[in-house]
Design an enzyme around this catalytic site. Structure first.
Site, mmCIF file in Angstrom:
data_model
loop_
_atom_site.group_PDB
_atom_site.id
_atom_site.type_symbol
_atom_site.label_atom_id
_atom_site.label_comp_id
_atom_site.label_asym_id
_atom_site.label_seq_id
_atom_site.Cartn_x
_atom_site.Cartn_y
_atom_site.Cartn_z
ATOM 1 N N LYS A 163 -7.382 -23.314 1.617
ATOM 2 C CA LYS A 163 -8.655 -24.224 1.196
ATOM 3 C C LYS A 163 -8.173 -25.712 0.203
ATOM 4 C CE LYS A 163 -11.840 -21.054 2.755
ATOM 5 N NZ LYS A 163 -13.142 -20.331 2.071
ATOM 6 N N ASN A 213 -12.608 -20.106 -2.394
ATOM 7 C CA ASN A 213 -11.890 -18.457 -2.662
ATOM 8 C C ASN A 213 -10.243 -19.000 -1.453
ATOM 9 O OD1 ASN A 213 -12.811 -18.985 0.409
ATOM 10 N ND2 ASN A 213 -13.191 -16.836 0.515
ATOM 11 N N GLU A 235 -8.726 -19.520 16.968
ATOM 12 C CA GLU A 235 -9.088 -20.122 16.062
ATOM 13 C C GLU A 235 -7.368 -21.135 16.036
ATOM 14 O OE1 GLU A 235 -9.186 -18.190 12.465
ATOM 15 O OE2 GLU A 235 -11.711 -17.729 12.556
ATOM 16 N N TYR A 289 -17.178 -22.379 11.544
ATOM 17 C CA TYR A 289 -17.857 -21.563 11.228
ATOM 18 C C TYR A 289 -19.243 -21.336 11.674
ATOM 19 C CZ TYR A 289 -15.431 -21.622 6.219
ATOM 20 O OH TYR A 289 -13.967 -21.277 5.832
ATOM 21 N N HIS A 318 -8.708 -19.526 3.685
ATOM 22 C CA HIS A 318 -8.693 -18.327 5.574
ATOM 23 C C HIS A 318 -8.312 -17.869 5.559
ATOM 24 C CE1 HIS A 318 -11.252 -18.101 8.720
ATOM 25 N NE2 HIS A 318 -10.533 -18.748 9.424
HETATM 26 N N1 UDP Z 1 -19.227 -17.917 2.019
HETATM 27 C C1 UDP Z 1 -20.140 -18.535 0.727
HETATM 28 N N2 UDP Z 1 -21.249 -17.944 0.752
HETATM 29 C C2 UDP Z 1 -21.467 -16.599 0.699
HETATM 30 C C3 UDP Z 1 -20.576 -16.257 2.259
HETATM 31 C C4 UDP Z 1 -19.226 -17.102 2.312
HETATM 32 O O1 UDP Z 1 -19.823 -19.548 0.712
HETATM 33 O O2 UDP Z 1 -22.593 -16.164 1.162
HETATM 34 C C5 UDP Z 1 -18.133 -18.949 1.959
HETATM 35 C C6 UDP Z 1 -16.933 -19.190 2.041
HETATM 36 O O3 UDP Z 1 -15.576 -20.117 1.360
HETATM 37 C C7 UDP Z 1 -16.046 -17.936 2.854
HETATM 38 C C8 UDP Z 1 -16.680 -18.298 3.929
HETATM 39 O O4 UDP Z 1 -17.835 -18.758 3.441
HETATM 40 O O5 UDP Z 1 -14.314 -18.081 2.970
HETATM 41 C C9 UDP Z 1 -16.302 -18.128 4.904
HETATM 42 O O6 UDP Z 1 -17.701 -16.685 5.328
HETATM 43 P P1 UDP Z 1 -16.960 -15.277 5.997
HETATM 44 O O7 UDP Z 1 -17.889 -14.555 5.777
HETATM 45 O O8 UDP Z 1 -16.483 -16.023 7.216
HETATM 46 O O9 UDP Z 1 -15.824 -14.844 5.412
HETATM 47 P P2 UDP Z 1 -14.056 -15.019 5.038
HETATM 48 O O10 UDP Z 1 -14.092 -14.664 6.786
HETATM 49 O O11 UDP Z 1 -13.875 -15.830 4.800
HETATM 50 O O12 UDP Z 1 -14.248 -13.643 4.201
HETATM 51 MG MG MG Z 2 -14.665 -15.271 8.343
#
Ligand code: UDP
Ligand code: MG
Length: 159
Positions: free
Chosen positions: A9, A112, A126, A49, A115
């Site tokens: 990211k 974080n 993807e 997303y 991805h």
């Molecule tokens: N995210 C966020 N707040 C939340 C949940 C997700 O900002 O409460 C962001 C975070 O950067 C995350 C991304 O949205 O990596 C995608 O969310 P997902 O639930 O798919 O989590 P991941 O698969 O990345 O662990």
């Molecule tokens: Mg995800």
């Protein structure tokens, strides 16, 4: 062999830890089958997303993902999707275990650093989204036979 997508990211690129992240996957024995830097358009981000576009935090997530370029990387290995998700850790970096990438490199639930595809099915979708034909590479590595056992070679490498 199984393939999965990671995105490094913008926050990780700005912080100068992109190399550390790639190194972790290399050290693990995952093969890099594709690697490129790109800016994410509104369209690709909304598609990527789609499960989150209606959430209140989406505008923040969108801004953070467009704050600079990302690096898209295709990683290859036996059970790569699950292995990479484990290496990345849970979404909220403060809860991610030490030793995981998020656990070691971030304090944030949003910023974080990386991805990773969450299923074999989504990995295929993807990879198709971020890489064009000809941007993923099949190549032999001499060390493969030292990375996998005989039974695994037959089961996962189709050899
Ligand atoms: N995210 C966020 N707040 C939340 C949940 C997700 O900002 O409460 C962001 C975070 O950067 C995350 C991304 O949205 O990596 C995608 O969310 P997902 O639930 O798919 O989590 P991941 O698969 O990345 O662990
Ligand atoms: Mg995800």
């Amino acid at each position: 062999m199984e393939r999965t997508l990671i995105l490094i990211k913008p926050n990780a690129i700005q912080r100068g830890i992109m190399g550390d992240i790639i190194t972790r996957f290399e050290r693990k024995g995952l093969r890099i089958a594709g690697l490129k830097m790109m800016f994410l358009t509104d369209e690709i981000l909304a598609e990527h997303y789609a499960h989150l576009v209606q959430r209140p935090f989406y505008p923040y997530l969108k801004a953070s993902m467009q704050a600079g370029p990302v690096v898209a990387c295709c990683l290859e290995g036996a059970e790569a999707v699950e292995t990479v998700r484990q290496m990345v850790g849970v979404t909220n970096s403060r809860k991610a275990l030490p030793g995981t990438i998020r656990g070691d490199f971030s304090m944030s639930g949003e910023q974080n650093v990386v991805h990773a595809s969450d299923s074999v099915e989504n990995a295929a979708i993807e990879l198709n989204r971020f890489f064009k034909e000809g941007e993923l590479f099949d190549y032999d590595c001499a060390v493969t036979r030292f990375e996998y056992g005989g039974e695994e070679t037959i089961k996962f490498l189709n050899k």
